[in-house]
Write an enzyme that holds these catalytic residues in place. Structure first.
Site, PDB file in Angstrom:
ATOM      1  N   GLU A 289       0.823  -1.208   0.000  1.00 15.49           N
ATOM      2  CA  GLU A 289       0.000   0.000   0.000  1.00 15.49           C
ATOM      3  C   GLU A 289       0.864   1.267   0.000  1.00 15.49           C
ATOM      4  OE1 GLU A 289      -2.859   0.172   3.263  1.00 15.49           O
ATOM      5  OE2 GLU A 289      -4.511   0.152   1.861  1.00 15.49           O
ATOM      6  N   HIS A 310       7.705 -27.044  -0.669  1.00  6.58           N
ATOM      7  CA  HIS A 310       7.097 -28.165  -1.376  1.00  6.58           C
ATOM      8  C   HIS A 310       5.998 -27.706  -2.332  1.00  6.58           C
ATOM      9  CE1 HIS A 310       9.185 -31.171   1.140  1.00  6.58           C
ATOM     10  NE2 HIS A 310       9.253 -30.123   1.949  1.00  6.58           N
ATOM     11  N   LYS A 424     -14.177   0.425  -4.011  1.00  3.34           N
ATOM     12  CA  LYS A 424     -15.281   0.877  -3.142  1.00  3.34           C
ATOM     13  C   LYS A 424     -16.325   1.622  -3.968  1.00  3.34           C
ATOM     14  CE  LYS A 424     -12.430   1.719   0.933  1.00  3.34           C
ATOM     15  NZ  LYS A 424     -11.878   2.792   1.777  1.00  3.34           N
TER      16      LYS A 424
HETATM   17  O1  PA5 Z   1      -3.519   1.554   5.968  1.00  3.26           O
HETATM   18  C1  PA5 Z   1      -4.652   1.987   5.806  1.00  3.26           C
HETATM   19  O2  PA5 Z   1      -4.895   3.202   5.914  1.00  3.26           O
HETATM   20  C2  PA5 Z   1      -5.827   1.081   5.505  1.00  3.26           C
HETATM   21  O3  PA5 Z   1      -5.444  -0.228   5.402  1.00  3.26           O
HETATM   22  C3  PA5 Z   1      -6.856   1.182   6.611  1.00  3.26           C
HETATM   23  O4  PA5 Z   1      -6.279   0.809   7.823  1.00  3.26           O
HETATM   24  C4  PA5 Z   1      -8.068   0.292   6.318  1.00  3.26           C
HETATM   25  O5  PA5 Z   1      -8.625   0.613   5.080  1.00  3.26           O
HETATM   26  C5  PA5 Z   1      -9.120   0.453   7.400  1.00  3.26           C
HETATM   27  O6  PA5 Z   1      -9.515   1.770   7.509  1.00  3.26           O
HETATM   28  P1  PA5 Z   1     -10.314   2.294   8.767  1.00  3.26           P
HETATM   29  O7  PA5 Z   1      -9.441   2.151   9.967  1.00  3.26           O
HETATM   30  O8  PA5 Z   1     -10.604   3.725   8.447  1.00  3.26           O
HETATM   31  O9  PA5 Z   1     -11.554   1.470   8.875  1.00  3.26           O
END
Ligand code: PA5
Length: 449
Positions: A289, A310, A424
């Site tokens: 990310e 394996h 989303k």
């Molecule tokens: O690293 C990030 O920002 C994302 O992975 C969020 O943690 C994830 O989308 C969850 O978001 P939230 O804590 O707003 O529900």
């Protein structure tokens, strides 16, 4: 060995020492901007000095809330997704007995997770399990609006209310969310749930040392002070003044970037311990990310050896030569299990009798590393003395710091994630969410063509 050790000896056949030396100045520049908060995403650097700035009072408050539930419940359900669950899950899995057995008078609840998927079967099974247990909920969402945990929380909150009545259910809910934004904050204030705040300047995947990670880890009975202490040590070891070759975060970031520029576009996180599967998941989110944007980034993958030798072992040894490995090696396992001697030696294993299982595991690790390097796979080795809270704190802070430096070396903002909105938007359009009317029309038209 008292600290995490990084060994890049097996990168040097692929990238020259001279090339890596050139990263000294580059990383100094980026570390300076990181610490002066003048680089990309500077509004999300709250995690950088969390280990040294977190107060004893805030840790105490987390421990106090965790302790209140210890004797009262059998199960704590932690509802969250992405950065709001992976750090806690990684640490809890790494430190827990593989079959949920605990020694001594351990009285901590079992911590399970929900809201990290939208699987109806998984959710149904969580409910089956909770029907027969005394439980409470910790709901975590920074935005307070993420669909997956919001659905799970609604379902579980209803279940909890039916089981205990509204008043007692309210006492069995702890929320962790933003101070003043989102539906979860609103609900928390209306219902008077106990709550902790996620600082605005800490992104989900960097939030391990906020209540997001610390509360579930404390609820599972692990020592969050040691986790913070380990991270603090790594914070010290990776300060701007640290010489390049003494700064493991700078060297790791440089080695992987130097490899990336040569050819390998995939990094495989490998460990020889099944308890580290979720550490790999946490690491994949952190790097995937943070770096995967603007058509750039190393693709983070993971394997668990020796099981995956394996299956994936064949590809790593002889498939496309566009990958490198980062191996987490735990020096001393907690347990001692010896291979017994048998008079008959029907299975031909007497040559191993008297040895610990770990002696075999370590030779598998060494043999694999040599084979993979011979096969053209560069190897980065990270050694941890033991698997405990302190060294996990060192390791996870190390990865966060290295990720920030690495993102800057790639010239991306390692603290945003604009790409996660695409799915989303489509999902909301397909579900006809109010406010998405135009997108709904377009998407259904596209599907009917
Ligand atoms: O690293 C990030 O920002 C994302 O992975 C969020 O943690 C994830 O989308 C969850 O978001 P939230 O804590 O707003 O529900």
């Amino acid at each position: 060995m008292n600290n995490l050790e990084l060994n890049i000896e097996n990168v040097l056949p692929f990238v020259s020492k001279k090339t890596l030396d050139e990263y000294e100045e580059l990383t100094r520049y980026h570390i300076k901007h990181l610490h002066q908060r003048t680089g990309k995403g500077a509004n999300f650097l709250g995690w950088l000095d969390l280990p040294s700035s977190i107060t004893s009072e805030s840790i105490e408050e987390i421990e106090k809330v965790a302790a209140e539930f210890n004797k009262k419940i059998e199960v704590m359900v932690v509802v969250g997704i992405g950065g709001s669950y992976l750090g806690a899950k990684a640490v809890i899995d790494a430190l827990s007995h593989s079959f949920g057995m605990y020694s001594g008078d351990r009285t901590f609840p079992m911590v399970i997770f929900a809201g990290q998927n939208i699987s109806e079967d998984y959710t149904g099974e969580v409910i089956d399990f909770l029907d027969k247990k005394s439980y409470a909920i910790t709901v975590i969402s920074k935005s307070g609006t993420t669909t997956e945990p919001a659905i799970a929380f609604r379902i579980l909150r209803n279940h909890l209310q039916e089981k205990y009545g509204n008043e007692e259910a309210g006492k069995r809910i702890v929320s962790i969310t933003s101070a003043n934004r989102g539906a979860l904050r609103k609900l928390t204030d209306e219902k008077g749930y106990r709550s902790f705040v996620i600082p605005d300047d800490v992104g989900g995947r960097y939030s391990l040392l906020t209540p997001v990670g610390l509360l579930p880890i404390a609820q599972a009975g692990f020592d969050i002070r040691q986790l913070v202490a380990g991270a603090r040590k790594m914070e010290e070891m990776t300060q701007p003044g640290t010489p390049f070759w003494d700064n493991p975060a700078a060297v790791y970031a440089s080695a992987r970037n130097a490899l990336y520029l040569q050819n390998p576009k995939n990094e495989i996180f490998a460990s020889y311990h099944p308890k580290l599967v979720y550490l790999a998941e946490w690491w994949k989110q952190l790097y995937g990310e943070s770096e995967g944007k603007e058509k750039k980034g190393i693709f983070p993958a993971s394997v668990n050896f020796t099981a995956d030798l394996h299956s994936m072992g064949q590809y790593i040894q002889e498939g496309q030569r566009n990958l490198f490995e980062t191996v987490i090696s735990i020096q001393n396992p907690v347990r001692e299990v010896f291979i017994p001697l048998e008079k008959e030696d029907g299975d031909g294993l007497n040559y191993l009798s008297g040895k610990r299982i770990e002696d075999v595991n370590k030779m598998a690790e060494l043999g694999t590393m040599l084979a993979h390097v011979d096969g053209g796979v560069p190897n980065i080795l990270i050694k941890l003395p033991e698997l405990n809270e302190y060294y996990l704190g060192q390791l996870m802070y190390f990865f966060q710091k290295a990720c920030a430096i690495s993102g800057y070396l790639m010239k991306v903002n390692p603290f945003d994630q604009p790409g996660v909105e695409a799915y989303k938007n489509n999902m909301f359009a397909l579900l006809k969410k109010p406010g998405f009317e135009e997108e709904t029309e377009l998407i259904y038209k596209r599907l009917s063509e």
